[in-house]
Scaffold this motif. Sequence first.
Motif, PDB file in Angstrom:
ATOM      1  N   ASP A 131      80.362  30.945  26.351  1.00 45.66           N
ATOM      2  CA  ASP A 131      80.166  31.692  27.597  1.00 45.66           C
ATOM      3  C   ASP A 131      81.325  31.466  28.569  1.00 45.66           C
ATOM      4  OD1 ASP A 131      77.805  32.894  26.772  1.00 45.66           O
ATOM      5  OD2 ASP A 131      76.538  31.294  27.600  1.00 45.66           O
ATOM      6  N   ALA A 132      81.795  30.247  28.671  1.00 42.53           N
ATOM      7  CA  ALA A 132      82.930  29.951  29.552  1.00 42.53           C
ATOM      8  C   ALA A 132      84.193  30.643  29.048  1.00 42.53           C
ATOM      9  CB  ALA A 132      83.143  28.444  29.643  1.00 42.53           C
ATOM     10  N   LEU A 133      84.391  30.637  27.740  1.00 41.68           N
ATOM     11  CA  LEU A 133      85.541  31.335  27.159  1.00 41.68           C
ATOM     12  C   LEU A 133      85.469  32.822  27.483  1.00 41.68           C
ATOM     13  CD1 LEU A 133      87.197  30.864  23.748  1.00 41.68           C
ATOM     14  CD2 LEU A 133      86.475  33.131  24.419  1.00 41.68           C
ATOM     15  N   ARG A 134      84.302  33.406  27.315  1.00 43.65           N
ATOM     16  CA  ARG A 134      84.144  34.842  27.610  1.00 43.65           C
ATOM     17  C   ARG A 134      84.474  35.148  29.072  1.00 43.65           C
ATOM     18  NH1 ARG A 134      78.691  35.300  24.075  1.00 43.65           N
ATOM     19  NH2 ARG A 134      79.671  36.080  22.176  1.00 43.65           N
ATOM     20  N   ALA A 135      84.008  34.314  29.969  1.00 44.61           N
ATOM     21  CA  ALA A 135      84.278  34.533  31.394  1.00 44.61           C
ATOM     22  C   ALA A 135      85.776  34.424  31.679  1.00 44.61           C
ATOM     23  CB  ALA A 135      83.492  33.534  32.230  1.00 44.61           C
ATOM     24  N   ALA A 136      86.434  33.457  31.079  1.00 46.29           N
ATOM     25  CA  ALA A 136      87.870  33.267  31.309  1.00 46.29           C
ATOM     26  C   ALA A 136      88.700  34.402  30.703  1.00 46.29           C
ATOM     27  CB  ALA A 136      88.313  31.923  30.748  1.00 46.29           C
ATOM     28  N   MET A 137      88.200  35.012  29.646  1.00 48.84           N
ATOM     29  CA  MET A 137      88.927  36.123  29.019  1.00 48.84           C
ATOM     30  C   MET A 137      89.087  37.295  29.980  1.00 48.84           C
ATOM     31  SD  MET A 137      90.309  35.706  26.104  1.00 48.84           S
ATOM     32  CE  MET A 137      90.763  37.401  25.850  1.00 48.84           C
ATOM     33  N   ALA A 138      88.142  37.485  30.852  1.00 45.71           N
ATOM     34  CA  ALA A 138      88.239  38.584  31.820  1.00 45.71           C
ATOM     35  C   ALA A 138      89.476  38.405  32.701  1.00 45.71           C
ATOM     36  CB  ALA A 138      86.977  38.666  32.663  1.00 45.71           C
ATOM     37  N   ASP A 139      89.735  37.182  33.144  1.00 45.25           N
ATOM     38  CA  ASP A 139      90.910  36.926  33.983  1.00 45.25           C
ATOM     39  C   ASP A 139      92.209  37.054  33.195  1.00 45.25           C
ATOM     40  OD1 ASP A 139      89.362  36.521  36.248  1.00 45.25           O
ATOM     41  OD2 ASP A 139      89.300  34.335  35.982  1.00 45.25           O
ATOM     42  N   VAL A 140      92.218  36.552  31.972  1.00 47.55           N
ATOM     43  CA  VAL A 140      93.422  36.656  31.142  1.00 47.55           C
ATOM     44  C   VAL A 140      93.717  38.126  30.851  1.00 47.55           C
ATOM     45  CG1 VAL A 140      94.434  36.167  28.864  1.00 47.55           C
ATOM     46  CG2 VAL A 140      93.239  34.359  30.117  1.00 47.55           C
ATOM     47  N   GLY A 141      92.717  38.841  30.385  1.00 47.05           N
ATOM     48  CA  GLY A 141      92.904  40.257  30.075  1.00 47.05           C
ATOM     49  C   GLY A 141      93.286  41.073  31.297  1.00 47.05           C
ATOM     50  N   GLY A 142      92.663  40.767  32.418  1.00 45.12           N
ATOM     51  CA  GLY A 142      92.981  41.483  33.654  1.00 45.12           C
ATOM     52  C   GLY A 142      94.416  41.252  34.105  1.00 45.12           C
ATOM     53  N   SER A 143      94.884  40.023  33.975  1.00 44.04           N
ATOM     54  CA  SER A 143      96.261  39.738  34.397  1.00 44.04           C
ATOM     55  C   SER A 143      97.269  40.385  33.454  1.00 44.04           C
ATOM     56  CB  SER A 143      96.501  38.233  34.525  1.00 44.04           C
ATOM     57  OG  SER A 143      96.349  37.577  33.292  1.00 44.04           O
ATOM     58  N   CYS A 144      96.983  40.389  32.170  1.00 46.98           N
ATOM     59  CA  CYS A 144      97.871  41.080  31.210  1.00 46.98           C
ATOM     60  C   CYS A 144      97.921  42.576  31.529  1.00 46.98           C
ATOM     61  CB  CYS A 144      97.379  40.893  29.774  1.00 46.98           C
ATOM     62  SG  CYS A 144      97.590  39.242  29.101  1.00 46.98           S
ATOM     63  N   GLY A 145      96.763  43.168  31.674  1.00 44.30           N
ATOM     64  CA  GLY A 145      96.679  44.604  31.928  1.00 44.30           C
ATOM     65  C   GLY A 145      97.337  45.029  33.227  1.00 44.30           C
ATOM     66  N   ALA A 146      97.172  44.240  34.270  1.00 50.02           N
ATOM     67  CA  ALA A 146      97.766  44.586  35.562  1.00 50.02           C
ATOM     68  C   ALA A 146      99.286  44.603  35.481  1.00 50.02           C
ATOM     69  CB  ALA A 146      97.305  43.601  36.636  1.00 50.02           C
ATOM     70  N   CYS A 147      99.838  43.647  34.784  1.00 46.39           N
ATOM     71  CA  CYS A 147     101.300  43.588  34.648  1.00 46.39           C
ATOM     72  C   CYS A 147     101.803  44.727  33.767  1.00 46.39           C
ATOM     73  CB  CYS A 147     101.727  42.234  34.091  1.00 46.39           C
ATOM     74  SG  CYS A 147     103.505  41.946  34.231  1.00 46.39           S
ATOM     75  N   HIS A 148     101.144  44.948  32.652  1.00 49.42           N
ATOM     76  CA  HIS A 148     101.578  46.022  31.750  1.00 49.42           C
ATOM     77  C   HIS A 148     101.506  47.383  32.421  1.00 49.42           C
ATOM     78  CE1 HIS A 148     100.938  43.587  27.803  1.00 49.42           C
ATOM     79  NE2 HIS A 148     101.922  43.127  28.547  1.00 49.42           N
ATOM     80  N   LYS A 149     100.463  47.606  33.195  1.00 50.99           N
ATOM     81  CA  LYS A 149     100.307  48.900  33.871  1.00 50.99           C
ATOM     82  C   LYS A 149     101.457  49.151  34.844  1.00 50.99           C
ATOM     83  CE  LYS A 149      97.088  51.630  36.613  1.00 50.99           C
ATOM     84  NZ  LYS A 149      95.817  51.651  37.341  1.00 50.99           N
ATOM     85  N   ALA A 150     101.832  48.131  35.569  1.00 53.16           N
ATOM     86  CA  ALA A 150     102.866  48.293  36.594  1.00 53.16           C
ATOM     87  C   ALA A 150     104.298  48.181  36.066  1.00 53.16           C
ATOM     88  CB  ALA A 150     102.656  47.236  37.686  1.00 53.16           C
ATOM     89  N   TYR A 151     104.501  47.373  35.018  1.00 55.67           N
ATOM     90  CA  TYR A 151     105.872  46.996  34.668  1.00 55.67           C
ATOM     91  C   TYR A 151     106.274  47.245  33.215  1.00 55.67           C
ATOM     92  CZ  TYR A 151     105.431  44.757  39.178  1.00 55.67           C
ATOM     93  OH  TYR A 151     105.209  44.528  40.512  1.00 55.67           O
ATOM     94  N   ARG A 152     105.408  47.811  32.399  1.00 54.55           N
ATOM     95  CA  ARG A 152     105.767  48.080  31.002  1.00 54.55           C
ATOM     96  C   ARG A 152     105.847  49.569  30.764  1.00 54.55           C
ATOM     97  NH1 ARG A 152     102.044  46.444  25.879  1.00 54.55           N
ATOM     98  NH2 ARG A 152     100.711  47.943  26.925  1.00 54.55           N
ATOM     99  N   GLY A 153     106.953  49.996  30.199  1.00 48.52           N
ATOM    100  CA  GLY A 153     107.151  51.399  29.903  1.00 48.52           C
ATOM    101  C   GLY A 153     106.456  51.808  28.612  1.00 48.52           C
ATOM    102  N   PRO A 154     106.454  53.104  28.326  1.00 48.68           N
ATOM    103  CA  PRO A 154     105.786  53.599  27.112  1.00 48.68           C
ATOM    104  C   PRO A 154     106.555  53.203  25.849  1.00 48.68           C
ATOM    105  CG  PRO A 154     106.982  55.348  28.198  1.00 48.68           C
ATOM    106  CD  PRO A 154     107.076  54.155  29.106  1.00 48.68           C
ATOM    107  N   LYS A 155     105.851  53.227  24.727  1.00 49.24           N
ATOM    108  CA  LYS A 155     106.511  52.978  23.445  1.00 49.24           C
ATOM    109  C   LYS A 155     107.510  54.094  23.198  1.00 49.24           C
ATOM    110  CE  LYS A 155     102.922  50.466  21.023  1.00 49.24           C
ATOM    111  NZ  LYS A 155     102.039  50.411  19.859  1.00 49.24           N
ATOM    112  N   ASN A 156     108.629  53.721  22.637  1.00 56.86           N
ATOM    113  CA  ASN A 156     109.644  54.748  22.302  1.00 56.86           C
ATOM    114  C   ASN A 156     109.357  55.365  20.962  1.00 56.86           C
ATOM    115  OD1 ASN A 156     111.022  54.284  24.673  1.00 56.86           O
ATOM    116  ND2 ASN A 156     112.263  52.673  23.762  1.00 56.86           N
TER     117      ASN A 156
END
Length: 156
Positions: A131-156
Amino acid sequence: MKRIFGLSLATCALAAAAFAGSHANPALEGAVKARNAQMSVIAYHTGLLGGMAKGDVPYDAATAVAAAENLASAAAMKRAVLWIEGTEQGAVAGSRAKAEIWSDADGFEEKAVALEAASSAMITAAGTDLDALRAAMADVGGSCGACHKAYRGPKN
């Protein structure tokens, strides 16, 4: 116009310039390869932890902690040697980095620090229970997604 192997000198010169331009700075190419490797390490360990969180992989505290420690180490790599200005998408082969990484350096740093914090917190959570792992995954996934959305371009 003189021709070499059926090609004009102008065509040969343009091809040579394009090749030289794409291979002009091995340090920049190396930085892109290194950060792509960093992202692969992050993705592998996030995937392992995510698999446990979803129930696709049996939860094992020791394995989860090891994956979280590796994730945190990869997230904490020094950005100054990986994210070098001039390595944005289109400038260096293999890069998906948007130019906004450098034009909005504070925002990029904020998102990178968020991943570091979430990854560090995952170490304790991963060893506590599923349960603790699942809760922490939300923060990890959210931080990855936020950065990718703002700073990663599309696949070529």
